[in-house]
Design a protein around this motif. Structure first.
Motif, PDB file in Angstrom:
ATOM      1  N   HIS A 109       0.881  -1.162   0.000  1.00 16.26           N
ATOM      2  CA  HIS A 109       0.000   0.000   0.000  1.00 16.26           C
ATOM      3  C   HIS A 109       0.923   1.218   0.000  1.00 16.26           C
ATOM      4  CE1 HIS A 109      -3.139   2.878   0.806  1.00 16.26           C
ATOM      5  NE2 HIS A 109      -2.443   3.332   1.833  1.00 16.26           N
ATOM      6  N   SER A 110       0.897   1.966  -1.077  1.00 18.49           N
ATOM      7  CA  SER A 110       1.878   3.031  -1.282  1.00 18.49           C
ATOM      8  C   SER A 110       1.342   4.414  -0.976  1.00 18.49           C
ATOM      9  CB  SER A 110       2.381   2.993  -2.725  1.00 18.49           C
ATOM     10  OG  SER A 110       1.301   3.103  -3.646  1.00 18.49           O
ATOM     11  N   GLY A 111       0.082   4.530  -0.602  1.00 15.93           N
ATOM     12  CA  GLY A 111      -0.512   5.836  -0.376  1.00 15.93           C
ATOM     13  C   GLY A 111      -0.485   6.269   1.078  1.00 15.93           C
ATOM     14  N   SER A 112      -1.091   7.414   1.360  1.00  8.17           N
ATOM     15  CA  SER A 112      -1.140   7.969   2.713  1.00  8.17           C
ATOM     16  C   SER A 112      -2.486   7.752   3.382  1.00  8.17           C
ATOM     17  CB  SER A 112      -0.837   9.471   2.670  1.00  8.17           C
ATOM     18  OG  SER A 112      -1.778  10.141   1.840  1.00  8.17           O
ATOM     19  N   SER A 113      -3.429   7.090   2.684  1.00  7.81           N
ATOM     20  CA  SER A 113      -4.749   6.825   3.254  1.00  7.81           C
ATOM     21  C   SER A 113      -5.404   5.695   2.474  1.00  7.81           C
ATOM     22  CB  SER A 113      -5.636   8.083   3.203  1.00  7.81           C
ATOM     23  OG  SER A 113      -5.856   8.479   1.858  1.00  7.81           O
ATOM     24  N   TYR A 114      -6.569   5.264   2.948  1.00  9.79           N
ATOM     25  CA  TYR A 114      -7.343   4.216   2.304  1.00  9.79           C
ATOM     26  C   TYR A 114      -8.703   4.767   1.902  1.00  9.79           C
ATOM     27  CZ  TYR A 114      -3.868   0.919   4.059  1.00  9.79           C
ATOM     28  OH  TYR A 114      -2.696   0.258   4.313  1.00  9.79           O
ATOM     29  N   THR A 115      -9.072   4.507   0.675  1.00 11.77           N
ATOM     30  CA  THR A 115     -10.374   4.924   0.164  1.00 11.77           C
ATOM     31  C   THR A 115     -11.338   3.747   0.250  1.00 11.77           C
ATOM     32  OG1 THR A 115      -9.365   6.522  -1.349  1.00 11.77           O
ATOM     33  CG2 THR A 115     -11.627   5.845  -1.808  1.00 11.77           C
ATOM     34  N   ALA A 116     -12.465   3.939   0.900  1.00 10.04           N
ATOM     35  CA  ALA A 116     -13.428   2.855   1.088  1.00 10.04           C
ATOM     36  C   ALA A 116     -13.984   2.388  -0.250  1.00 10.04           C
ATOM     37  CB  ALA A 116     -14.555   3.305   1.994  1.00 10.04           C
ATOM     38  N   ILE A 117     -14.023   1.060  -0.451  1.00  2.67           N
ATOM     39  CA  ILE A 117     -14.625   0.497  -1.655  1.00  2.67           C
ATOM     40  C   ILE A 117     -15.870  -0.326  -1.322  1.00  2.67           C
ATOM     41  CG2 ILE A 117     -12.415   0.472  -2.867  1.00  2.67           C
ATOM     42  CD1 ILE A 117     -12.282  -2.536  -2.361  1.00  2.67           C
ATOM     43  N   ASP A 118     -16.093  -0.579  -0.021  1.00  4.63           N
ATOM     44  CA  ASP A 118     -17.306  -1.257   0.435  1.00  4.63           C
ATOM     45  C   ASP A 118     -17.477  -0.940   1.910  1.00  4.63           C
ATOM     46  OD1 ASP A 118     -15.471  -2.881   1.742  1.00  4.63           O
ATOM     47  OD2 ASP A 118     -15.643  -4.523   0.304  1.00  4.63           O
ATOM     48  N   GLU A 119     -18.267  -1.751   2.625  1.00  2.86           N
ATOM     49  CA  GLU A 119     -18.555  -1.463   4.025  1.00  2.86           C
ATOM     50  C   GLU A 119     -17.418  -1.837   4.960  1.00  2.86           C
ATOM     51  OE1 GLU A 119     -19.784  -5.685   3.240  1.00  2.86           O
ATOM     52  OE2 GLU A 119     -19.907  -3.734   2.210  1.00  2.86           O
ATOM     53  N   ASN A 120     -16.398  -2.550   4.476  1.00  5.35           N
ATOM     54  CA  ASN A 120     -15.290  -2.985   5.318  1.00  5.35           C
ATOM     55  C   ASN A 120     -14.233  -1.886   5.437  1.00  5.35           C
ATOM     56  OD1 ASN A 120     -16.293  -5.631   5.815  1.00  5.35           O
ATOM     57  ND2 ASN A 120     -15.678  -6.204   3.731  1.00  5.35           N
ATOM     58  N   ASN A 121     -13.654  -1.814   6.621  1.00  6.59           N
ATOM     59  CA  ASN A 121     -12.634  -0.814   6.886  1.00  6.59           C
ATOM     60  C   ASN A 121     -11.258  -1.380   6.516  1.00  6.59           C
ATOM     61  OD1 ASN A 121     -11.257   1.458   7.835  1.00  6.59           O
ATOM     62  ND2 ASN A 121     -11.146   0.643   9.917  1.00  6.59           N
ATOM     63  N   ILE A 122     -10.941  -1.370   5.257  1.00 11.13           N
ATOM     64  CA  ILE A 122      -9.655  -1.884   4.781  1.00 11.13           C
ATOM     65  C   ILE A 122      -8.551  -0.951   5.246  1.00 11.13           C
ATOM     66  CG2 ILE A 122      -8.302  -2.455   2.736  1.00 11.13           C
ATOM     67  CD1 ILE A 122     -10.956  -2.956   1.282  1.00 11.13           C
ATOM     68  N   ASP A 123      -7.547  -1.512   5.923  1.00 17.27           N
ATOM     69  CA  ASP A 123      -6.484  -0.666   6.466  1.00 17.27           C
ATOM     70  C   ASP A 123      -5.135  -1.378   6.489  1.00 17.27           C
ATOM     71  OD1 ASP A 123      -7.005  -2.526   8.439  1.00 17.27           O
ATOM     72  OD2 ASP A 123      -7.315  -1.059  10.040  1.00 17.27           O
TER      73      ASP A 123
ATOM     74  N   PHE B   8      -5.308  -7.469   3.425  1.00 17.23           N
ATOM     75  CA  PHE B   8      -6.433  -7.363   4.341  1.00 17.23           C
ATOM     76  C   PHE B   8      -7.414  -8.491   4.058  1.00 17.23           C
ATOM     77  CE2 PHE B   8     -10.611  -5.931   5.691  1.00 17.23           C
ATOM     78  CZ  PHE B   8     -10.367  -5.358   6.931  1.00 17.23           C
ATOM     79  N   SER B   9      -7.732  -9.275   5.090  1.00 12.35           N
ATOM     80  CA  SER B   9      -8.608 -10.432   4.903  1.00 12.35           C
ATOM     81  C   SER B   9      -9.725 -10.433   5.930  1.00 12.35           C
ATOM     82  CB  SER B   9      -7.813 -11.731   5.023  1.00 12.35           C
ATOM     83  OG  SER B   9      -8.665 -12.849   4.901  1.00 12.35           O
ATOM     84  N   LYS B  10     -10.942 -10.648   5.451  1.00 13.24           N
ATOM     85  CA  LYS B  10     -12.088 -10.835   6.337  1.00 13.24           C
ATOM     86  C   LYS B  10     -12.235 -12.289   6.764  1.00 13.24           C
ATOM     87  CE  LYS B  10     -15.083  -8.453   7.300  1.00 13.24           C
ATOM     88  NZ  LYS B  10     -15.342  -7.733   8.583  1.00 13.24           N
ATOM     89  N   SER B  11     -11.456 -13.178   6.159  1.00  9.56           N
ATOM     90  CA  SER B  11     -11.537 -14.613   6.434  1.00  9.56           C
ATOM     91  C   SER B  11     -10.220 -15.095   7.033  1.00  9.56           C
ATOM     92  CB  SER B  11     -11.848 -15.371   5.144  1.00  9.56           C
ATOM     93  OG  SER B  11     -13.008 -14.873   4.519  1.00  9.56           O
ATOM     94  N   ASP B  12     -10.217 -16.375   7.451  1.00  8.60           N
ATOM     95  CA  ASP B  12      -8.977 -16.989   7.896  1.00  8.60           C
ATOM     96  C   ASP B  12      -7.939 -16.881   6.791  1.00  8.60           C
ATOM     97  OD1 ASP B  12     -10.002 -17.756  10.366  1.00  8.60           O
ATOM     98  OD2 ASP B  12     -10.680 -19.700   9.629  1.00  8.60           O
TER      99      ASP B  12
END
Length: 538
Positions: A157-171, A175-179
């Protein structure tokens, strides 16, 4: 580092060890390809339950795999299970997918069924994204990321922030919502200019491979757990190097290290768990940290561990740092014992260099084996050994040096001899030795910093025998009238329990505060506490 008030009437009698050496583990259950945890403390005997065969499997059948070629605005794949929209690659079905090539501003998304297992094979793949994760697991039962032998792979991740693409807070860069399991025989470099390196909102498992992780926040982060079987890890993080925490379930959020080689430089804690930290093997070098290893409970059952900390070296139940506000709260009474807090050392070699407390538990401490060496604080507000419950040594080697201001020895529940003496301040990098009555050296080590207090426990120390401690320009002889010499566990001044209080050669200690019996009216009955003081106050 907790602020402390010196109270002369120390009472640990009411908090003697109660089954601490049996309170080791929990029951952990795992199916073939997934794992669930039913409690916050893990036993080394549960190793087989921590990692499935699939977690460790780095092989794959190339003829049965889907190939994805990565290229800016020109990625390609012949499978209907993969959709490509500009530089976004979406994997939608179970299977094995081999990725090669590069995306300078792209993303791989796994969006499979909740019952699907997906293996992503990195075969010289490089993905950078300045707005979101390079690899995002939106849905699946479990995802395996495998690096091919001899390959270099990069997810960033090369930027200074994260832009939301769905309801998950990708940070995170990954980034994984699963095992999520990472393994392989290649190298994976993970960089997060903002946020975390690798995050799983379930279990994060790593079993093999070489990883170079640089992150603004946590390096490795698992909600339910971080489990590592083997591999090589270089982690530079703005917050915790390895972090596990589940705010919704206090029985989860543990770290389990069964092997591997680690070099960790952390802006906060080297290793932090909201519940349990277990280390059963591995070589761990924490070169920078606020607190080295922190958890509600800590089991050290093997490995070679070196910790450099600006506050506490090993801390059970948290301290005054930023992660404590996320993990566990201290409550109103900073000296009260914390339920379920403990440190147990049964094997391994541990070196701690701490500016705060060396070994600090808000509950109990048990040492039954291994070798522990502590270069503790130089300030009088901390000690090389610090506990709010009970501290028992039954085996192993324990050697510590530090300030005498808040010095604590192991308590009378110990079954192995232990000596604590306070001396004139000595310079750092001086040798400390323990000699028996025949001048045979039983133990020798070098304190890394200035010190005025020494704790030594070895299996050779026997009741009734006389020993000499030499430390820099000072030496002192002690006779073990009991197994604990210099115990403050029952409100006695350090140096007053068990044995003669010999003169300090090279230091004018005769008649000093640690070499005279306290006045009778200063003593408290065994097990009592000062008026209005909590049990276990220090």
């Amino acid at each position: 580092m907790r602020k402390k008030t010196i109270i002369l009437f120390l009472t640990m009698g009411a908090l003697m060890l109660s089954g601490c050496n049996t309170r080791i583990g929990n029951t952990t259950q795992q199916t073939t390809d997934s794992s669930t945890t039913s409690s916050s403390s893990i036993n080394e005997a549960d190793t087989s339950n921590m990692f499935s065969d699939r977690d460790k499997e780095v092989g794959y059948d190339e003829s049965e795999s889907v190939t994805i070629s990565l290229a800016d605005n020109n990625s390609s794949c012949e499978s209907d299970a993969v959709s490509i929209t500009e530089n976004t690659i979406t994997i939608k079905d179970e299977g094995t997918y081999i990725l090669s090539g590069s995306l300078s501003d792209g993303m791989v998304i796994v969006e499979a069924e909740d019952t699907d297992k997906v293996q992503i094979v990195l075969n010289g793949a490089s993905i950078s994204n300045d707005q979101s994760a390079a690899l995002y697991v939106r849905s699946a039962d479990k995802v395996f990321v495998t690096t091919v032998s001899g390959t270099e792979n990069t997810l960033e991740h090369s930027g200074s922030s994260y832009t939301a693409i769905d309801e998950n807070n990708i940070d995170a860069a990954i980034f994984s919502k699963s095992d999520l399991t990472l393994n392989g025989e290649g190298t994976l470099t993970v960089t997060a200019q903002e946020g975390h390196g690798i995050v799983s909102k379930d279990d994060l498992v790593l079993t093999s491979g070489t990883y170079v992780i640089t992150s603004a926040s946590h390096g490795l982060s698992g909600k339910d757990s971080v489990r590592i079987a083997n591999g090589t890890y270089t982690i530079v993080s703005g917050k915790d190097g390895i972090h596990a925490q589940n705010k919704d379930d206090s029985s989860s959020g543990f770290v389990y290290l069964a092997g591997g080689t680690y070099t960790i430089s952390a802006g906060d804690d080297g290793i932090h768990a909201a519940s349990n930290v277990t280390i059963s093997d591995g070589k761990i070098d924490i070169t920078q940290s606020y607190e080295g290893i922190e958890g509600l409970s800590i089991d050290i059952a093997g490995g070679e561990i070196s910790v450099l900390a600006s506050d506490d070296g090993i801390n059970a139940a948290g301290g005054n740092d930023s992660s404590s506000s996320e993990g566990f709260q201290g409550g109103d009474d900073q000296f009260a014992s914390t339920e379920d807090a403990y440190i147990q050392i049964s094997s391994g070699v541990l070196h701690v260099n701490a500016s705060g407390d060396g070994i600090d538990s808000n509950g109990d401490i048990t040492v039954s084996g291994g070798e522990t060496y502590v270069s503790g604080p130089t300030n009088d507000g901390n000690g090389s050994l610090d506990y709010n419950g009970s501290a028992q040594i039954t085996g192993g080697i324990f050697a510590a040096s530090g300030s005498s201001g808040m010095a604590q020895n192991f308590d009378s529940s110990s079954t192995q001899g232990t000596i604590m003496v306070n001396i004139d301040e000595q310079e750092g990098n001086t040798e400390i030795s323990l000699l028996d009555s025949s001048s045979t050296e039983l133990l020798s080590w070098t304190a890394e910093k200035q010190y005025s207090s020494i704790i030594i426990s070895t299996p050779e120390i026997q009741q009734g025998e006389t020993y000499t401690i030499t430390a820099g320009t000072a030496d002192q002889s002690v006779t073990m009238d009991s197994l604990v010499y210099g115990s403050n566990a029952q409100g006695e001044m350090p140096g007053n329990n068990g044995g003669e209080r010999g003169d300090m050669k090279g230091g004018d200690m005769q008649g000093g505060p640690w070499n005279r019996q306290p006045d009778a009216d200063m003593k408290k009955p065994q097990g009592s506490a000062p008026p209005d003081a909590p049990s276990g106050s220090k």
